[in-house]
Enzyme design. Structure first.
Site, PDB file in Angstrom:
ATOM      1  N   GLY A 172       0.770  -1.245   0.000  1.00 34.75           N
ATOM      2  CA  GLY A 172       0.000   0.000   0.000  1.00 34.75           C
ATOM      3  C   GLY A 172       0.796   1.287   0.000  1.00 34.75           C
ATOM      4  O   GLY A 172       0.222   2.367   0.215  1.00 34.75           O
ATOM      5  N   TRP A 183       2.115   2.936  -2.457  1.00 32.71           N
ATOM      6  CA  TRP A 183       1.738   3.872  -3.527  1.00 32.71           C
ATOM      7  C   TRP A 183       0.419   4.580  -3.153  1.00 32.71           C
ATOM      8  O   TRP A 183       0.240   5.744  -3.450  1.00 32.71           O
ATOM      9  CB  TRP A 183       1.589   3.129  -4.867  1.00 32.71           C
ATOM     10  CG  TRP A 183       2.913   2.920  -5.550  1.00 32.71           C
ATOM     11  CD1 TRP A 183       4.115   2.786  -4.939  1.00 32.71           C
ATOM     12  CD2 TRP A 183       3.170   2.843  -6.954  1.00 32.71           C
ATOM     13  NE1 TRP A 183       5.117   2.618  -5.858  1.00 32.71           N
ATOM     14  CE2 TRP A 183       4.554   2.648  -7.131  1.00 32.71           C
ATOM     15  CE3 TRP A 183       2.375   2.896  -8.093  1.00 32.71           C
ATOM     16  CZ2 TRP A 183       5.153   2.520  -8.375  1.00 32.71           C
ATOM     17  CZ3 TRP A 183       2.972   2.765  -9.348  1.00 32.71           C
ATOM     18  CH2 TRP A 183       4.350   2.582  -9.498  1.00 32.71           C
ATOM     19  N   ASP A 226      -5.377  -5.480  -4.671  1.00 32.44           N
ATOM     20  CA  ASP A 226      -4.248  -6.420  -4.773  1.00 32.44           C
ATOM     21  C   ASP A 226      -4.734  -7.825  -4.429  1.00 32.44           C
ATOM     22  O   ASP A 226      -5.759  -8.002  -3.764  1.00 32.44           O
ATOM     23  CB  ASP A 226      -3.131  -6.025  -3.803  1.00 32.44           C
ATOM     24  CG  ASP A 226      -1.802  -6.671  -4.151  1.00 32.44           C
ATOM     25  OD1 ASP A 226      -0.933  -5.957  -4.712  1.00 32.44           O
ATOM     26  OD2 ASP A 226      -1.634  -7.886  -3.884  1.00 32.44           O
ATOM     27  N   ASP A 259      -8.145 -10.190  -7.753  1.00 36.40           N
ATOM     28  CA  ASP A 259      -7.213 -10.438  -8.851  1.00 36.40           C
ATOM     29  C   ASP A 259      -7.569  -9.471  -9.972  1.00 36.40           C
ATOM     30  O   ASP A 259      -8.711  -9.476 -10.456  1.00 36.40           O
ATOM     31  CB  ASP A 259      -7.354 -11.895  -9.297  1.00 36.40           C
ATOM     32  CG  ASP A 259      -6.400 -12.266 -10.417  1.00 36.40           C
ATOM     33  OD1 ASP A 259      -5.837 -11.333 -11.037  1.00 36.40           O
ATOM     34  OD2 ASP A 259      -6.223 -13.467 -10.679  1.00 36.40           O
ATOM     35  N   ASP A 263       1.804  -1.307 -10.400  1.00 40.14           N
ATOM     36  CA  ASP A 263       3.158  -1.692  -9.974  1.00 40.14           C
ATOM     37  C   ASP A 263       3.194  -3.217  -9.804  1.00 40.14           C
ATOM     38  O   ASP A 263       3.936  -3.741  -8.985  1.00 40.14           O
ATOM     39  CB  ASP A 263       3.470  -0.978  -8.637  1.00 40.14           C
ATOM     40  CG  ASP A 263       4.917  -1.160  -8.201  1.00 40.14           C
ATOM     41  OD1 ASP A 263       5.773  -1.390  -9.071  1.00 40.14           O
ATOM     42  OD2 ASP A 263       5.181  -1.097  -6.990  1.00 40.14           O
ATOM     43  N   LYS A 274       4.623  -0.376 -14.354  1.00 43.52           N
ATOM     44  CA  LYS A 274       5.957  -0.982 -14.305  1.00 43.52           C
ATOM     45  C   LYS A 274       6.027  -2.006 -15.427  1.00 43.52           C
ATOM     46  O   LYS A 274       5.061  -2.732 -15.673  1.00 43.52           O
ATOM     47  CB  LYS A 274       6.134  -1.672 -12.948  1.00 43.52           C
ATOM     48  CG  LYS A 274       7.415  -2.458 -12.831  1.00 43.52           C
ATOM     49  CD  LYS A 274       7.761  -2.735 -11.392  1.00 43.52           C
ATOM     50  CE  LYS A 274       6.973  -3.901 -10.813  1.00 43.52           C
ATOM     51  NZ  LYS A 274       7.236  -4.065  -9.374  1.00 43.52           N
TER      52      LYS A 274
END
Ligand SMILES: C[S@@+](CC[C@H](N)C(=O)[O-])C[C@H]1O[C@@H](n2cnc3c(N)ncnc32)[C@H](O)[C@@H]1O
Length: 812
Positions: free
Chosen positions: A56, A58, A76, A92, A117, A157
């Site tokens: 967490g 970010w 997440d 998911d 990310d 990312k």
């Protein structure tokens, strides 16, 4: 070894510590902070979706940088502990359920920014994981296209792999600007980079192929690399010094330690892997269990194997030494050095051990080189620092500067070849040496004594060379001196038989030069067989004066022959003020004037003897600029100079005056105290004038008005300290400015704080008076219980002060 790690990947680096300090849940927070610093997307956003958000950090950053009342949604696979100002849930991101949950939270809003990310956990199926990362990116892009507002941003990312370019291509179809960047907090060894896509085009319809992994990564259908073969056969593996190996998408690499022992290329393993594992493979490995039991396999070796990325030089060497020992024990070394062999029969070890030796040699050489460079730099810095301090303290006189330049400065005897080179004398110096120039740099092992001897020799030579140059230059400038030198040489030849045998030729030369500089006269040659008294007698200035006249007569002749130019060069006794007049005056008048001055000078030298060694110059008391000549320091000399300047006295009068009963004393056989006394009291009293006395008074006042050396030093010290404080501040603020973890505002605030602190004057510390009694009497250290500045005082003094106060009170 300083343990500096958490585990292989998550080493306790500065970002980790900083994250802890600032309360972020992961060091990843800084990646977003730095990305935002560069692109500033958070401040402009009101709705943010953070995909793959656990734990967490970010979301924390988003909550910190986005405007108040913004909507932040984090999702997440792993649970996320509640974060103020953020909505988080577990799901998911590739599922429909996740999309529906986001929809339920975002309602009718559109997202200004979607962050991603995501990284699948690197496990055994790492190739699959890598593929999934790219797929995850595509999945997150799909979600972004569902929720992003037009013009919105998508930050993701991406791992550098063959999927990278197809991904970029897709991004470019959907966004106006696509930039890939690697924030400083992202480890260099990590293959991750961040792609910032801005200006979402929000097309009405998106070609499903753009978001279909099968289509986007079509060429990935190639066979999966053979992981087993790759990892367990490092010898066969191709080393890539640049970029990443094909199919190598993760950066954390582990290898059984037995491979390190077996390999012929240990360096590439130490450089290419993160960890050497002692883990027993399923079914057991004999070599591994033996290795584990060896006493050489110390705890330190195990710790070193844990994280190969943090090996220091010492640890690196230890590991290599350990490997060699183990190889010996395992019988992996083919041949050892023969015992009695004169090192001719060299051990035939595995070929890569040679490489290891070369590597070690190289390392050693590099170390030596850096140490040498460091030493040199330290020396230079020290020298510079000292020079600056001396300059700032006003402690440098021109003389000292000269000495320093020659390497004779009191505290630094380093001889600077560079400087000599500038003078063009280096070659001469080097040629004069027996050793070749290169040997200087090669011979590192010279002892310090040898070095200093060498330095001294070089210094001597350098001084000689410089002195020669100085002479040459002087001769060039002063052609008259050259003529004189020739004449002297001629005379010297003639008088050679009379020279003082006790003197070395060097001494004679020195004296001659001194005479040239100080008196510039061709003294009457003195036969060496004269008695001491007689020679002293002939040494008197009055006889030298005769020589001067002779000399000047010659000069006059020379002048008459049209050599006026040369005469102008001889300014040893010329007064500034007179120079103009002299140029216009006829030659004979000039001569008279010169005579007078020269004689006056001689007189002053004579007076020097009788006047307790005070240097007196009987020239014009005023300089060209109207100021008094500071060199005239007695009223007598001043009066004499004034009388000469007004034409009251002629040079001949002064010569006559100089020839008196005080001018020569036969001191042979007299006790020292008597000679001292005579020197002090038995001297000619010359009449002084009021004007001369006033002039001298004025001069003394001028001298006294000058700050004394101590004051100058104190001022210098103050300046120096201020400069040091400033430098400290500059360094501090530069550090702050470079701190990427701080926002610009924080930086400015911190710098302003430091500046205001520096500006404040520290209150003067109060000095505590401690009475010297009981335990304090005769103590040498700080008395117990006393903090800060203190002063030990006598009880008596304290009582006296009190008594004084009482008396004063009574009187009132
Ligand atoms: C590097 S972490 C993210 C760190 C996060 N940005 C932070 O600042 O705390 C990667 C995360 O991706 C998550 N992840 C991987 N696959 C996922 C998926 N399919 N759906 C949701 N999350 C996923 C992992 O659970 C992991 O927590």
């Amino acid at each position: 070894m300083a343990i500096q790690k958490k585990h292989g990947k998550g080493r306790l680096d500065k970002w980790y510590r900083l994250a802890k300090e600032k309360g972020y849940r992961a060091r990843a927070a800084f990646k977003l902070i730095q990305l935002n610093q560069k692109y500033g997307f958070l401040e402009k956003s009101r709705v943010c979706i953070d995909l793959c958000a656990a734990p967490g950090s970010w979301c924390q950053v988003a909550a910190e940088y986005m405007p108040a009342q913004s909507l932040i949604i984090g999702v997440d696979l792993s649970p996320i502990k509640p974060i103020p100002r953020a909505i988080t849930f577990q799901s998911d991101i590739t599922t429909e359920k996740c999309r529906a949950t986001i929809k339920s939270h975002i309602k009718h809003w559109k997202a200004d920014i979607v962050l991603h990310d995501g990284a699948p956990n690197v496990g055994a199926a790492w190739v699959q994981d890598a593929f999934s990362q790219a797929e995850l990116v595509l999945e997150s892009l799909r979600l972004a296209t569902d929720f992003l507002a037009e013009g919105g941003s998508f930050v993701t990312k991406v791992f550098r792999s063959k999927d990278y370019n197809p991904l970029l291509w897709v991004f470019k179809q959907l966004f106006t600007s696509v930039e890939a960047t690697k924030p400083p907090s992202s480890r260099n060894v990590s293959a991750e980079i961040f792609v910032v896509c801005r200006g979402y085009k929000a097309p009405k319809r998106i070609d499903p192929k753009f978001l279909d992994p099968k289509h986007v990564f079509a060429e990935l259908s190639a066979p999966t690399p053979n992981y087993e073969a790759k990892v367990f056969n490092p010898e066969k593996k191709k080393r890539k010094r640049e970029g990443y190996e094909e199919g190598d998408y993760t950066q954390f690499k582990e290898l059984p330690v037995t491979e390190f022992i077996n390999t012929t290329d240990p360096i590439s393993i130490l450089g290419g892997y993160n960890k050497l594992s002692f883990q027993q493979p399923p079914g057991g490995d004999l070599a591994m269990s033996t290795l584990e039991r060896l006493e050489d396999t110390t705890e330190e070796i195990r710790t070193c194997c844990e994280d190969l990325k943090v090996l220091g030089k010492k640890e690196f060497r230890n590991l290599l030494r350990w490997r060699i020992k183990v190889r010996e024990k395992f019988g992996l070394v083919v041949k050892k050095k023969t015992q009695e062999g004169d090192a001719e029969e060299v051990a035939e070890v595995a070929p890569m051990d040679e490489e290891l030796a070369i590597q070690e040699d190289l390392m050693r050489m590099r170390e030596q080189e850096t140490a040498k460079g460091k030493k040199q730099r330290r020396k230079e810095n020290e020298k510079k620092r000292k020079e600056i301090v001396r300059l700032q303290m006003n402690m440098t006189t021109p003389m000292e500067i000269g000495m320093e330049q020659l390497g004779m400065g009191g505290d630094d005897t380093t001889f600077s070849l560079k400087r000599v080179d500038r003078e063009g004398a280096r070659d001469k110096v080097i040629n004069a040496r027996d050793l070749p120039a290169e040997s200087e740099s090669e011979d590192d092992s010279e002892s310090e004594d040898e070095e200093s001897d060498d330095e001294a020799d070089r210094l001597e030579r350098e001084l000689d060379t410089l002195y020669e140059k100085y002479q040459e230059r002087k001769e060039d400038k002063d052609s008259k001196l050259r003529a004189k030198k020739n004449r002297k040489e001629y005379e010297k030849d003639e008088w050679d038989g009379f020279s003082d045998e006790n003197k070395g030729s060097d001494e004679e030369e020195e004296e001659e030069q001194e005479d040239e500089e100080m008196v510039d006269s061709n003294t009457v040659p003195r036969p060496g067989n004269l008695s001491n008294n007689a020679s002293l007698f002939f040494d008197q200035d009055i006889f030298q004066g005769l020589g001067v006249e002779e000399d000047d007569e010659e000069e006059e002749e020379e002048q008459e022959e049209g050599k006026e130019e040369e005469d102008q060069g001889d300014n040893i006794f010329e007064m500034d003020e007179d120079s103009d007049v002299e140029e216009k005056a006829p030659a004979s008048k000039q001569k008279n004037k010169k005579d007078a001055k020269k004689n006056a000078k001689k007189d002053s030298e004579w007076e020097d003897e009788s006047d307790e060694g005070e240097p007196v110059d009987l020239g014009d008391p005023k300089k060209a600029n109207g100021q008094l000549d500071i060199d005239i320091i007695t009223a007598e000399a001043m009066a004499l100079a004034q009388s000469m300047a007004t034409g009251e006295k002629k040079s001949t009068d002064i010569i006559d005056d100089g020839f008196n009963r005080f001018s020569f004393r036969d001191v042979d056989g007299l006790p020292e105290w008597f000679i001292d006394d005579e020197g002090k009291h038995s001297k000619m009293v010359r009449p002084t004038t009021k004007a001369a006395a006033a002039a001298i008074r004025e001069k003394m006042r001028a001298i006294n008005a000058r700050p004394i050396k101590k004051v100058m030093e104190a001022k210098g010290r103050k300046k120096y300290k201020a400069a040091q404080r400033l430098e400290k501040l500059r360094k501090k603020s530069a550090l702050l400015a470079d701190d990427e973890a701080l926002s610009e505002r924080d930086k400015a605030g911190a710098i302003a704080k430091i500046m205001s602190k520096a500006g404040k004057k520290r209150p003067k510390q109060e000095v505590k008076l401690v009475v010297a009694k009981g335990a304090n009497r005769g103590i040498s250290g700080r008395p117990k219980g006393v903090k800060g500045k203190y002063k030990i005082v006598d009880a008596r003094m304290k009582k006296d002060i009190r008594a004084e106060k009482r008396l004063a009170k009574k009187k009132k």
